[in-house]
Design a protein around this motif. Structure first.
Motif, PDB file in Angstrom:
ATOM      1  N   ASP A 248      39.820  34.634  33.532  1.00  0.00           N
ATOM      2  CA  ASP A 248      40.414  35.419  34.603  1.00  0.00           C
ATOM      3  C   ASP A 248      41.768  35.969  34.142  1.00  0.00           C
ATOM      4  O   ASP A 248      42.742  35.230  33.988  1.00  0.00           O
ATOM      5  CB  ASP A 248      40.591  34.548  35.850  1.00  0.00           C
ATOM      6  CG  ASP A 248      40.958  35.362  37.085  1.00  0.00           C
ATOM      7  OD1 ASP A 248      41.580  36.430  36.921  1.00  0.00           O
ATOM      8  OD2 ASP A 248      40.618  34.933  38.197  1.00  0.00           O
ATOM      9  N   GLN A 249      41.838  37.286  33.937  1.00  0.00           N
ATOM     10  CA  GLN A 249      43.064  37.905  33.430  1.00  0.00           C
ATOM     11  C   GLN A 249      44.211  37.869  34.437  1.00  0.00           C
ATOM     12  O   GLN A 249      45.367  38.041  34.053  1.00  0.00           O
ATOM     13  CB  GLN A 249      42.779  39.350  33.025  1.00  0.00           C
ATOM     14  CG  GLN A 249      41.762  39.475  31.901  1.00  0.00           C
ATOM     15  CD  GLN A 249      41.462  40.912  31.543  1.00  0.00           C
ATOM     16  OE1 GLN A 249      42.351  41.659  31.151  1.00  0.00           O
ATOM     17  NE2 GLN A 249      40.205  41.314  31.712  1.00  0.00           N
ATOM     18  N   SER A 250      43.905  37.630  35.708  1.00  0.00           N
ATOM     19  CA  SER A 250      44.970  37.536  36.701  1.00  0.00           C
ATOM     20  C   SER A 250      45.645  36.171  36.678  1.00  0.00           C
ATOM     21  O   SER A 250      46.756  36.019  37.199  1.00  0.00           O
ATOM     22  CB  SER A 250      44.412  37.810  38.100  1.00  0.00           C
ATOM     23  OG  SER A 250      43.519  36.777  38.501  1.00  0.00           O
ATOM     24  N   LEU A 251      44.988  35.186  36.077  1.00  0.00           N
ATOM     25  CA  LEU A 251      45.555  33.842  36.010  1.00  0.00           C
ATOM     26  C   LEU A 251      46.205  33.540  34.663  1.00  0.00           C
ATOM     27  O   LEU A 251      47.046  32.642  34.569  1.00  0.00           O
ATOM     28  CB  LEU A 251      44.466  32.786  36.286  1.00  0.00           C
ATOM     29  CG  LEU A 251      43.837  32.798  37.684  1.00  0.00           C
ATOM     30  CD1 LEU A 251      42.788  31.705  37.783  1.00  0.00           C
ATOM     31  CD2 LEU A 251      44.897  32.617  38.767  1.00  0.00           C
ATOM     32  N   PHE A 252      45.787  34.268  33.643  1.00  0.00           N
ATOM     33  CA  PHE A 252      46.362  34.035  32.316  1.00  0.00           C
ATOM     34  C   PHE A 252      46.472  35.364  31.580  1.00  0.00           C
ATOM     35  O   PHE A 252      45.554  36.189  31.613  1.00  0.00           O
ATOM     36  CB  PHE A 252      45.487  33.062  31.511  1.00  0.00           C
ATOM     37  CG  PHE A 252      46.107  32.647  30.210  1.00  0.00           C
ATOM     38  CD1 PHE A 252      47.077  31.657  30.164  1.00  0.00           C
ATOM     39  CD2 PHE A 252      45.742  33.265  29.024  1.00  0.00           C
ATOM     40  CE1 PHE A 252      47.664  31.279  28.969  1.00  0.00           C
ATOM     41  CE2 PHE A 252      46.318  32.897  27.820  1.00  0.00           C
ATOM     42  CZ  PHE A 252      47.284  31.895  27.796  1.00  0.00           C
ATOM     43  N   ASP A 253      47.589  35.559  30.913  1.00  0.00           N
ATOM     44  CA  ASP A 253      47.867  36.821  30.224  1.00  0.00           C
ATOM     45  C   ASP A 253      47.226  36.819  28.830  1.00  0.00           C
ATOM     46  O   ASP A 253      47.884  36.575  27.825  1.00  0.00           O
ATOM     47  CB  ASP A 253      49.381  37.030  30.120  1.00  0.00           C
ATOM     48  CG  ASP A 253      49.725  38.419  29.578  1.00  0.00           C
ATOM     49  OD1 ASP A 253      48.795  39.237  29.406  1.00  0.00           O
ATOM     50  OD2 ASP A 253      50.919  38.675  29.329  1.00  0.00           O
ATOM     51  N   PHE A 254      45.941  37.119  28.792  1.00  0.00           N
ATOM     52  CA  PHE A 254      45.232  37.140  27.506  1.00  0.00           C
ATOM     53  C   PHE A 254      45.688  38.315  26.638  1.00  0.00           C
ATOM     54  O   PHE A 254      45.746  38.201  25.411  1.00  0.00           O
ATOM     55  CB  PHE A 254      43.716  37.242  27.739  1.00  0.00           C
ATOM     56  CG  PHE A 254      43.107  36.014  28.349  1.00  0.00           C
ATOM     57  CD1 PHE A 254      42.770  34.922  27.570  1.00  0.00           C
ATOM     58  CD2 PHE A 254      42.864  35.956  29.715  1.00  0.00           C
ATOM     59  CE1 PHE A 254      42.195  33.788  28.138  1.00  0.00           C
ATOM     60  CE2 PHE A 254      42.292  34.825  30.289  1.00  0.00           C
ATOM     61  CZ  PHE A 254      41.964  33.736  29.501  1.00  0.00           C
ATOM     62  N   LYS A 255      46.022  39.440  27.239  1.00  0.00           N
ATOM     63  CA  LYS A 255      46.381  40.631  26.478  1.00  0.00           C
ATOM     64  C   LYS A 255      47.637  40.429  25.634  1.00  0.00           C
ATOM     65  O   LYS A 255      47.764  41.004  24.549  1.00  0.00           O
ATOM     66  CB  LYS A 255      46.572  41.818  27.422  1.00  0.00           C
ATOM     67  CG  LYS A 255      45.283  42.318  28.046  1.00  0.00           C
ATOM     68  CD  LYS A 255      45.529  43.545  28.916  1.00  0.00           C
ATOM     69  CE  LYS A 255      44.222  44.064  29.491  1.00  0.00           C
ATOM     70  NZ  LYS A 255      44.429  45.259  30.345  1.00  0.00           N
ATOM     71  N   SER A 256      48.565  39.610  26.126  1.00  0.00           N
ATOM     72  CA  SER A 256      49.825  39.408  25.415  1.00  0.00           C
ATOM     73  C   SER A 256      49.772  38.235  24.441  1.00  0.00           C
ATOM     74  O   SER A 256      50.782  37.913  23.807  1.00  0.00           O
ATOM     75  CB  SER A 256      50.962  39.178  26.418  1.00  0.00           C
ATOM     76  OG  SER A 256      51.113  40.307  27.257  1.00  0.00           O
TER      77      SER A 256
END
Length: 295
Positions: A248-256
């Motif tokens: 879930d990208q809203s819970l963890f900043d995978f992009k950064s």
């Protein structure tokens, strides 16, 4: 009624588990008025019994009001709950609302009625809580209900979501609590049998044989028979969420995410997928090999 030693131990265990859940999630505070929903089933009878016992020795003062919604189902024994609640000496309200006819009128034959029925019932409960000045609403859902809801949402709604032990209603007016969140259905059923509660079966949803929840119940019962401890492990996992190892990208900043990040903020890197050390196990119970399915 004099209770056996076994029943007294079971009572203490349920009260202890409920007390821990109440403390862990700060479910009840000083001055609260708690509307306890009593349907006439084993779970709600146990809920009321446990809350009455805990109130006697709680460090804070709070009020309990039992409530039953008479949905006008054919054959509903309307005299049972008032008689039982009177013997307890607890303040109670019986609310009469013909939601049964509405559900039967709007839901085609053969279709499940739970969704509409629960929405109508919830509306009546919230309205009653407001009229009585109750700021908390206690429901009798237990640990197994929470686990089953997790799989219902996982399999049929594509969401990783269950029943929280505590939540705020959509209108923000009340807090819903589930004090039996740490209690197993098996223990509650044993306790209800020992207490000989005047159980009132539901002829609306309880008689349906096509419920997805019932299929999940049967699946978990099978898992627990073959691999004891599965339900406990699944519930434990709900209290140990690792956002960095989901998607879930809203819970963890995978992009950064970059090399050199602090692994402590991610509950570890890829090492969490390594096999356990010799002599230890990933699981708190004995793991069994998966069955081989041949074509």
């Amino acid at each position: 009624m004099e209770q056996s030693n076994t029943l007294q131990r079971l009572r203490k265990r349920l009260e202890s588990s409920a007390g821990k859940a109440i403390a862990d999630y700060n479910m009840i505070e000083a001055g609260d008025t708690v509307l306890v929903c009593v349907s006439g089933g084993k779970d709600s009878y146990t809920l009321l019994s446990v809350l009455l016992a805990l109130r006697q020795r709680a460090p804070v003062d709070f009020r309990l009001i039992a409530m039953n919604l008479d949905q006008k189902q054919p054959g509903f024994p309307a005299e049972v709950l008032p008689a039982y609640l009177t013997t307890l000496g607890v303040d109670y309200r019986i609310v009469e609302q013909d939601t049964y006819s509405i559900v039967k009128d709007r839901i085609p034959a053969g279709k499940t009625t739970c969704s509409l029925c629960s929405r109508l019932r919830r509306g009546v409960i919230y309205r009653t809580a407001k009229e009585l000045g109750a700021n908390k609403i206690a429901l009798g859902h237990h640990r197994d209900d929470i686990v089953h809801t997790l799989f219902l949402n996982l399999f049929f709604a594509g969401q990783l979501k269950a029943m929280p032990p505590k939540l705020v209603t959509d209108d923000g007016a009340h807090v819903v609590i589930r004090p039996l969140a740490y209690c197993s259905e098996k223990a509650i059923a044993r306790f209800a049998r020992g207490m000989a509660y005047p159980i009132i079966p539901c002829t609306l949803c309880g008689s349906q044989d096509n419920l997805q929840r019932q299929k999940i119940r049967e699946m978990m019962a099978d898992w627990d028979r073959r691999f004891p401890g599965r339900s406990e492990a699944v519930f434990s996992s709900l209290q140990k969420i690792v956002p960095s190892h989901l998607a879930d990208q809203s819970l963890f900043d995978f992009k950064s995410l970059r090399p050199g990040e602090d692994l402590a903020t991610m509950a570890g890197g890829d090492a969490v997928f390594d096999p356990p050390a010799h002599g230890t196990s990933w699981l708190p119970f004995a793991a069994s090999p998966l069955p081989v399915i041949s074509s």
